[in-house]
Design an enzyme around this catalytic site. Structure first.
Site, PDB file in Angstrom:
ATOM      1  N   GLY A  39      -9.239 -22.753  23.131  1.00  0.00           N
ATOM      2  CA  GLY A  39      -8.571 -23.972  24.278  1.00  0.00           C
ATOM      3  C   GLY A  39      -7.082 -24.114  23.709  1.00  0.00           C
ATOM      4  O   GLY A  39      -6.803 -23.637  22.993  1.00  0.00           O
ATOM      5  N   ASP A 245      -5.268  -7.383  25.658  1.00  0.00           N
ATOM      6  CA  ASP A 245      -6.468  -8.817  26.201  1.00  0.00           C
ATOM      7  C   ASP A 245      -4.933  -9.987  25.977  1.00  0.00           C
ATOM      8  O   ASP A 245      -4.475 -10.778  25.346  1.00  0.00           O
ATOM      9  CB  ASP A 245      -7.096  -9.610  24.531  1.00  0.00           C
ATOM     10  CG  ASP A 245      -8.122 -10.957  25.791  1.00  0.00           C
ATOM     11  OD1 ASP A 245      -7.602 -11.099  26.196  1.00  0.00           O
ATOM     12  OD2 ASP A 245      -8.917 -11.123  24.183  1.00  0.00           O
ATOM     13  N   ASP A 251      -0.330 -19.997  26.140  1.00  0.00           N
ATOM     14  CA  ASP A 251      -0.519 -21.166  25.474  1.00  0.00           C
ATOM     15  C   ASP A 251       0.744 -20.679  24.583  1.00  0.00           C
ATOM     16  O   ASP A 251       1.637 -21.177  23.300  1.00  0.00           O
ATOM     17  CB  ASP A 251      -1.701 -20.798  24.514  1.00  0.00           C
ATOM     18  CG  ASP A 251      -2.499 -21.646  25.624  1.00  0.00           C
ATOM     19  OD1 ASP A 251      -2.062 -22.002  26.577  1.00  0.00           O
ATOM     20  OD2 ASP A 251      -3.779 -21.000  25.902  1.00  0.00           O
ATOM     21  N   SER A 281       1.221 -11.077  21.601  1.00  0.00           N
ATOM     22  CA  SER A 281       0.112 -12.120  21.538  1.00  0.00           C
ATOM     23  C   SER A 281      -0.713 -10.619  21.896  1.00  0.00           C
ATOM     24  O   SER A 281      -1.956 -11.411  21.677  1.00  0.00           O
ATOM     25  CB  SER A 281       0.289 -12.961  21.836  1.00  0.00           C
ATOM     26  OG  SER A 281      -0.290 -13.236  23.080  1.00  0.00           O
TER      27      SER A 281
END
Length: 309
Positions: A39, A245, A251, A281
């Site tokens: 989310g 990924d 985010d 990330s």
């Protein structure tokens, strides 16, 4: 030191990996199914918290197994969950297919659709804080949150994703807008690609800019980042990494920018640091679990300095 307050979505990401994405009407064999907390709101809060910014998340989860797992994970990352409420529906869920490092996502809002103005009414914002939101909760809630932040002297940072049009009065409440070229193209009524010349992308950003004080930052994947700051065009080159990924990279960038701004760093430093954090990330699976720590970003910065010396 300021604090980071994130009003946004909290999802469980159900990730299927495959060798390629299916075409419409086609079934392909997958490799594995994985469950990751995600989310956009939760991702951004975890990104800020792992960079040691005091971080509060405002949102809702369902009274289901996913809700319990999400609370446990977020609490373990150091995110303050005092403003996360339960909802009488299922937790938000994202169905993600990952193939060749790219992803497609279907989001089912669930409890996120019930995050309302009352949820942000008592947030203790103050001068020096950073208020962050995105488009996975209702827009009137974001407007109420940012109006409260503006009244308190906090900085507002909006990530208008998933892409949709927004009312002018909401855009006027945004101090820093962080978006990709697709989202910018929708807001500016033009079609953009991540390989377009920087000047063309910057012109589109100026088209939607409310005033010269508003900072607009456009993330361009492996090309890096460009930003309008005080009517100057800043360019930050992307890092050469092998992505595993890309889910949650944007985010991570947003959360890192918020963390550094809350620490009193100038916007130029915040954008450069966030660019490195996002590159870390993408080298592992998952959204929220892939967010790097200060030590990991510092290691990447040291590696950059060594390679350029």
């Amino acid at each position: 030191m300021g604090r980071v307050f994130v009003a946004g979505s909290i999802n469980m990401d159900v990730v299927a990996t495959a060798d390629r994405h299916p075409r419409i009407g086609e079934t392909v064999a997958g490799r594995q199914v994985l469950y990751f907390p995600g989310g956009k709101g939760a991702n951004q809060a975890v990104a800020a918290a792992r960079l040691e910014a005091p971080t509060t998340l405002i949102g809702r989860v369902g009274r289901d197994a996913f809700g319990s797992e999400l609370r446990a994970f977020l609490g373990a990352q150091g995110v303050d969950l005092g403003s996360v409420r339960d909802a009488d529906t299922h937790s938000g869920t994202a169905i993600i297919t990952v193939a060749k490092s790219d992803n497609t996502i279907v989001v089912i809002p669930g409890s996120n659709a019930l995050v309302g103005p009352d949820d942000v009414a008592d947030v203790p914002l103050a001068k020096g804080d950073v208020a962050v939101s995105q488009f996975e909760i209702p827009l009137p809630t974001i407007a109420a949150f940012f109006a409260r932040a503006r009244g308190a002297g906090a900085t507002t940072l909006l990530n208008p994703a998933p892409a949709q049009k927004m009312p002018d009065d909401l855009l006027a409440l945004v101090d820093i807008l962080v978006l990709n070229e697709t989202e910018l193209g929708l807001l500016a009524d033009t079609e953009l690609a991540d390989n377009d010349p920087y000047d063309r992308i910057a012109d589109a950003a100026r088209h939607i800019q409310v005033n010269r004080d508003q900072i607009i930052c456009v993330t361009l994947g492996k090309r890096g980042v460009i930003a309008l700051v005080d009517d100057r065009l800043l360019t930050i080159e992307g890092r050469n990494v092998t992505p595993v990924d890309t889910t949650g990279a944007g985010d991570c960038f947003v959360g890192a920018v918020a963390a550094l701004l809350a620490d009193g760093q100038p916007i130029e430093s915040a954008l450069g640091y966030a660019n490195v954090a996002a590159s870390v990330s993408v080298q592992r699976m998952g959204a929220a679990p892939s967010m790097p720590t200060i030590a990991e970003v510092s290691a990447a910065l040291r590696a950059d300095r060594l390679s350029s010396s």
